[in-house]
Design an enzyme around this catalytic site. Structure first.
Site, mmCIF file in Angstrom:
data_model
loop_
_atom_site.group_PDB
_atom_site.id
_atom_site.type_symbol
_atom_site.label_atom_id
_atom_site.label_comp_id
_atom_site.label_asym_id
_atom_site.label_seq_id
_atom_site.Cartn_x
_atom_site.Cartn_y
_atom_site.Cartn_z
ATOM 1 C CB SER A 104 -0.959 -0.037 1.192
ATOM 2 O OG SER A 104 -1.909 0.988 1.136
ATOM 3 C CG ASP A 245 -2.470 4.258 -1.261
ATOM 4 O OD1 ASP A 245 -3.352 4.210 -2.122
ATOM 5 O OD2 ASP A 245 -2.434 3.468 -0.294
ATOM 6 C CG ASP A 247 -2.878 -0.395 -2.228
ATOM 7 O OD1 ASP A 247 -2.891 0.798 -1.847
ATOM 8 O OD2 ASP A 247 -3.455 -1.313 -1.611
ATOM 9 C CG ASP A 249 -5.850 0.997 -0.306
ATOM 10 O OD1 ASP A 249 -5.051 1.969 -0.309
ATOM 11 O OD2 ASP A 249 -5.855 0.119 0.575
#
Length: 451
Positions: A104, A245, A247, A249
């Site tokens: 992440s 960010d 990833d 999410d």
């Protein structure tokens, strides 16, 4: 096998704590626990696996895939795709499980492995414990035609992009026409699909952080480092800046003046839009205890109820599922629109935030102004016994400060779930007042909970 799973999957230094051997074992164990053993009508077990742009994701992906396939699970490799894209495709493709290789917003040397159950939903604690227990069991070893097949899935980006666009009012009718948007992709998983989706929705897109090299993910960019986004918005005279960010999410924003719009403000803008349209389930917004009091006051004025959870998007998701709520999230930018997604989705959030701007004809600064953020001070008290945070005199001190603040502020004192500290968070009308309260309470905590 000890505790592996943290608050969001298994994370660690890639090739340090998080090795290829561990990834392979996790793949085998997840196959044992998550693959449904009831009759599928002859269909073979199926997993989908996606990752972000970290160079370590390459070997970890292959290791997880090897573990799954060696346990008899067919695997579709999604390659680089945002975490919410893996969740969506797990459901779309009727897979038994999904796997995300990502850490992440963490820096590049770290990586992580996160599993999703059928339907693209996060695992609960009991399932994670079962996977950990299965790591100690003899692995499945099918042979011949029973081993898994591994295939690249060609439709990853198109399927996910089509889904995102379909959630907008009017679907593919370019509802963002006329907006100029700077999008910081954090050199991460959204570097291709992010600009493509916003452009397809009609926005003029200036992409930054869109050249991953395997090493630069989250490096001075994205939702954890907003300075490049602010500079680009001002340089190009853009209407708005969006940062995701690594990833993708989570999502934060910057208005046309360069002011940061955080997750609380984004939630408020979306909540009021859904409330006005009669689409905010039970007229309720779900947030964590860390959300600013200004958000609570804005929702109270609008007639929207607020449900609070512990810190972490998994707790927000649990509360939304139990209550049947349609919107929730965190100050950090995790926003969950449960009518369209099973997890936080930065691109989905951005699309709906931008759509609200176009539908109202208002600037982001104007829309976000509904939330007057109170100054917030956080003090981490170290060297104390966090298990005694409910000490009678500590709680009495908190109650005294809360009484003095009244409705103009609040106090949150809680032991950290990840560090040996007690966190003291105070909101008040001014920073000086908040700092004073926090310092006084921190001193009480040090005296009463000293080791």
């Amino acid at each position: 096998m000890g505790r592996l799973f943290g608050t969001d999957g298994v994370r660690g230094l890639a090739n340090g704590e998080l090795t290829a051997d561990l990834a392979l074992g996790l793949g085998e164990a997840a196959a044992r626990v998550l693959v449904d053993t009831v009759d599928r009508g002859g269909r073979r077990p199926l997993a989908v696996v996606g990752r972000d742009t970290r160079i370590s994701g390459q070997f970890l992906e292959h290791a997880v895939v090897a573990g799954l396939a060696s346990a008899g699970v067919d695997v579709l490799r999604l390659r680089v795709v945002p975490t919410p894209g893996v969740a969506y495709l797990t459901d779309l493709l009727d897979a038994d499980l999904g796997v995300v290789i990502s850490a992440s917003h963490n820096p590049m040397p770290d990586n992580g492995i996160k599993f999703l159950a059928r339907g693209g939903v996060k695992l609960d604690d009991a399932v994670e414990r079962a996977i950990e227990a299965a790591m100690d069991a003899a692995p499945l070893r099918p042979t011949g035609a029973d081993v898994g097949r591994v295939t690249k899935y060609a439709g990853t980006a198109d399927d996910y992009a089509d889904h995102l666009l379909s959630t907008l009012d009017g679907g593919h009718a370019r509802p963002l026409e006329g907006l100029t948007v700077v999008l910081d992709c954090a050199h991460g998983a959204a570097h291709e699909v992010g600009p493509a989706v916003l452009s397809a929705a009609g926005a003029t897109v200036i992409a930054i952080g869109d050249r991953p090299d395997g090493l630069n993910i989250n490096d001075g960019c994205g939702s954890t480092h907003l300075e490049p986004l602010r500079a680009a918005v001002l340089e190009h005279g853009a209407d708005v800046g969006i940062a995701v960010d690594g990833d993708a999410d989570r999502c934060l924003a910057v208005d046309a003046t360069g002011a940061v719009v955080d997750g609380d403000q984004i939630l408020a803008v979306l909540a009021l839009g859904l409330h006005e349209a009669g689409r905010l389930a039970d007229d309720t917004l779900v947030v964590t205890v860390m959300s600013n009091l200004g958000l609570h006051l804005a929702m109270k004025d609008a007639g929207v109820q607020v449900v609070q959870t512990a810190v972490g998007d998994r707790y927000v998701l649990e509360a939304m599922k139990v209550g049947g709520y349609s919107l929730g999230g965190e100050q950090s930018g995790h926003v969950i629109l449960s009518d369209h997604a099973t997890t936080g989705d930065g691109l989905l959030t951005a699309l709906h935030l931008l759509q609200r701007m176009r539908a109202t004809g208002r600037t982001l600064a104007d829309l976000a102004g509904v939330v007057t953020r109170l100054p917030q001070v956080l003090v981490n008290v170290r060297g104390v016994d966090k298990t005694r945070a409910d000490d009678e005199k500590v709680l009495a001190a908190v109650a005294l400060e809360e009484a003095a603040l009244g409705e103009t502020g609040r106090v949150l004192l809680r032991p950290s779930g990840t560090e040996p500290v007690v966190r003291v968070m105070v909101e008040a009308p001014t920073h000086d007042v908040a700092q004073g309260v926090a310092d006084r309470l921190a001193e009480v905590v040090r005296e009463r909970l000293a080791l």
